[in-house]
Motif scaffolding. Sequence first.
Motif, PDB file in Angstrom:
ATOM      1  N   ARG A  10       0.599  -1.182   0.004  1.00 45.68           N
ATOM      2  CA  ARG A  10      -0.018   0.127  -0.048  1.00 45.68           C
ATOM      3  C   ARG A  10       0.896   1.185  -0.221  1.00 45.68           C
ATOM      4  O   ARG A  10       1.754   1.382   0.870  1.00 45.68           O
ATOM      5  CB  ARG A  10      -0.846   0.014   1.247  1.00 45.68           C
ATOM      6  N   ARG A  55      -8.880  -0.719  -6.117  1.00 43.03           N
ATOM      7  CA  ARG A  55      -8.428  -0.351  -4.635  1.00 43.03           C
ATOM      8  C   ARG A  55      -7.521   1.258  -4.706  1.00 43.03           C
ATOM      9  O   ARG A  55      -6.437   0.827  -4.541  1.00 43.03           O
ATOM     10  CB  ARG A  55      -7.975  -1.356  -3.862  1.00 43.03           C
ATOM     11  N   ALA A  57      -8.007   5.181  -2.725  1.00 39.32           N
ATOM     12  CA  ALA A  57      -8.731   5.551  -1.701  1.00 39.32           C
ATOM     13  C   ALA A  57      -8.183   6.811  -1.667  1.00 39.32           C
ATOM     14  O   ALA A  57      -6.990   7.212  -1.377  1.00 39.32           O
ATOM     15  CB  ALA A  57      -8.771   4.670  -0.537  1.00 39.32           C
ATOM     16  N   ASP A  74      -4.163   6.823  -1.254  1.00 37.63           N
ATOM     17  CA  ASP A  74      -3.881   5.176  -1.090  1.00 37.63           C
ATOM     18  C   ASP A  74      -3.911   4.561  -2.357  1.00 37.63           C
ATOM     19  O   ASP A  74      -5.204   4.247  -2.965  1.00 37.63           O
ATOM     20  CB  ASP A  74      -4.421   4.807   0.053  1.00 37.63           C
ATOM     21  N   ALA A 112      -8.553   2.855   6.934  1.00 39.20           N
ATOM     22  CA  ALA A 112      -8.766   3.480   5.669  1.00 39.20           C
ATOM     23  C   ALA A 112      -8.711   4.809   5.764  1.00 39.20           C
ATOM     24  O   ALA A 112      -9.054   5.533   6.640  1.00 39.20           O
ATOM     25  CB  ALA A 112     -10.196   2.998   5.165  1.00 39.20           C
ATOM     26  N   SER A 115     -11.667   6.939   6.819  1.00 43.10           N
ATOM     27  CA  SER A 115     -12.237   6.751   8.072  1.00 43.10           C
ATOM     28  C   SER A 115     -11.459   7.473   9.103  1.00 43.10           C
ATOM     29  O   SER A 115     -12.132   7.710  10.429  1.00 43.10           O
ATOM     30  CB  SER A 115     -12.373   5.201   8.428  1.00 43.10           C
TER      31      SER A 115
END
Lengths: 220, 618
Positions: A10, A55, A57, A74, A112, A115
């Motif tokens: 990541r 994926r 973010a 990300d 995440a 969040s």
Amino acid sequence: MSLDAPAVQRLRLDYAKGEPLRFVSHLDMMRLWERACRRARLPIAHTQGFNPRPRIALACPLPTGVTSRAEKVDLFLTTRMDPRETLRRLNAVLPTGVEVFGVAEVALTEPALMSLPATVEYQARVEWDGPAADLEARLRAWLAQDSVMRQRERKGRAGEYDLRPLVEHLWVVGQSEGRFVVGMRVKSGPQGTGRPDEVLKSLGLWDSARGLERTAVMLG
Amino acid sequence: MSIVSDLEVILRDVEKPGRYTGGEWNSVVKDWESTPVKVALAYPGTYEIGMSNLGLMILYDILNRQPDILCERVYAPWLDMEEGLRRAGLPLYSLETRHALTDFDIVGISLPYELNYTNALTILSLGGMSPLAAERRPEDPLVIAGGSGAYNPEPMAAFFDLFVIGEGEEALLELVRLYAEWKRGGGAASGRPPKADFLRQAARIGGIYVPALYAAEYHADGRLARTVPIAPDVPARVVKRVVPALPPPPTRLIVPYIETVHDRAMLEIQRGCTQGCRFCQASTIYRPVRERTVDEIVRAADEMLLATGHEEISLVSLSSSDHSQIEHVVRALAERCAPLGVSISLPSLRADAFSVRLAEMVQTTRKTGLTFAPEAGSQRLRDAINKKVSEEDLLRTAEAAFGTGWNRIKLYFMVGQPTETDEDVEAIGDLVRKVVAVGRRHRGGRAEVSVSVATFVPKPHTPFQWEALVDDETLRRRLDILRRGLRVKGVQFSWHDPGTTLLEAALSRGDRRVGAVIYRAWQLGARFDAWGDAYRPEAWEQAWRDAGLSPEFYGRRPRDRDEALPWDHIDIGVRKEFLWRERERCRAATPTPDCREGCVGCGVNAALPLAGGTALCP
Ligand code: SF4
């Protein structure tokens, strides 16, 4: 490259969203990143299920109409990539106005981006006839209020909310292009997000405000 | 010009400001000062629709490949933006370098659709010049038009210096080159030859129509008598341009930030169509058919996906299933796209089992819906309009689609077609119910058939160009029939009546005098006439009255075989006799075969220079 491969890395990128993209919305930015990653041929991981999504973010949605020097995204990758190489490949396929200036590896298990509660700073140039001290007094008076009720539309319904607790600080940064630069530090996250245009409107400074920009994002 | 900071204030108050800011990936920004020839290409509709116009993208690519030419884009501003610009005293500007339209040498406007004609006038006026060619100043840009609307240029003749009839790939470049030469020769300096001189030279380029060099004469009863050249050396008929072989497609397509109508990579696999549907203008004006080879398509797709990062690629053509190598094309692309997470869309599929198999090959995960266009409910009417779908075909198609996992089929029909009776319309309901029954058998309650019905509008250069638009009473009765017939579980019926059908019909087959109506309606506030929330019927009503004309005369009046038509001097290669013969065959409900099976003698192969190209004509 397989769509089902799990993420093994990541990367968190810091990027700027400049003047040409001022009116590009948060959702549009999402699409921009997906397409840029495809142009760069990065091994992006996908969500599982019926309708696999890349994926990718983004942190704290940036309001449309605002530029930024402090955005974060990300990327989840299915093959390990050298972070510097990733940065180089992305910058080669990003439109003028988007520039990645930092990259760091983040543990796959970290929460995440979306969040995380955050503190966000904005600046805008405003017109003000008079000395800086008067403008500072106006900002102090605003901060001294217990509540600042504002209207907002949510799902087509008008409602009221209190903007005051969402704003941590207001200050005069300096002068630029014959205008004063006002700084704002607001909250962003699941508990509520302070909109910089709302702050300026309630200060009576919106009509003359130009060049609204996000200058810092502090996560956690 | 310090447009930027004023713009910020206008843009933060308009709907979808991302329409007006440019800067998209693959947009081409050239050095303004050092590039001698400057062209603006404009689309008279919203950015979201205009960005999906492949024709403009092709021309943008070709012009920007020339080192001495720059080409920038302009789209019609929505009402709020027009107001914002006017209030701030700012001109309409190009997206690439934000120059006013008057700073360009040439402004080209695409005319894809009659109901955005008024927006072309807004573009010119807000760009800083008169919409009327005769009132423009000598220093104003050359203003040109192209696109399918140019095939009947007469209603818009007053607003343009010239029209490019047909495909622009070669003609536009020749025209721009001629203009550059003329400008270098002092054309743009003081004491230059007047623009009229340039226009006379331009009229010698194949496919260029200069309306000021022609005059229209009328009979006492208002019908057109003839359109004739009024200058020496001007062709009596302007023959459309076609490229004998399709050049490589553009692959560095502009990637929009905001969501557009066709937000995907567009790859034209074939131009033209051989089906010969009699209502269809695309069927005649884009003849002959030319295909791209599998190799060319695959190479272009690879380049395109890398250059754009799009998540979807659309194979553009009027009838995808007809490409002679379509199975190879689809297989090769599916292999490349699947691992990249890119999906393929295949619009305009023929209604047959083969097409379902093609759709099957590209839809690996999601099976959203399949779309077919039987256009008419009864076999008699399908024969009359030459739509080559039988009930058996359609039911077998439904069988194949519902049987392999699709839950939804979308069907397009038209009402108001020549020779149509109430029974033909009843037959739509019968046919749809049979399709639903097939769906039920395979998918139970999940089977859905959505039926979308439009009113037929007769168009120039088609076998139905002599026909009247259906009258309101008949239309209403047939809609009732449809509504009753389609009240079935599992059917979604959508009928879109924007109230603009008569206007569309009148503008589409109008003559030169209709230009005054368009101009007047625009002055009275007509904008975005295809949009329900912008359409101003009262502006149009007054404009027709002020001009002493009526939309019924143009839209609802059947023409005789020997009546001069406003577009008779525009030669699309397909002979008028052929169109009349097709009209007669419609009356007799006699179909005409697909000309891939054998030439049916439309005349295009004799009229146009196709030698050495990829055209499929014998
Ligand atoms: S000339 Fe013949 S083959 Fe060519 S488009 Fe016309 S009918 Fe078809």
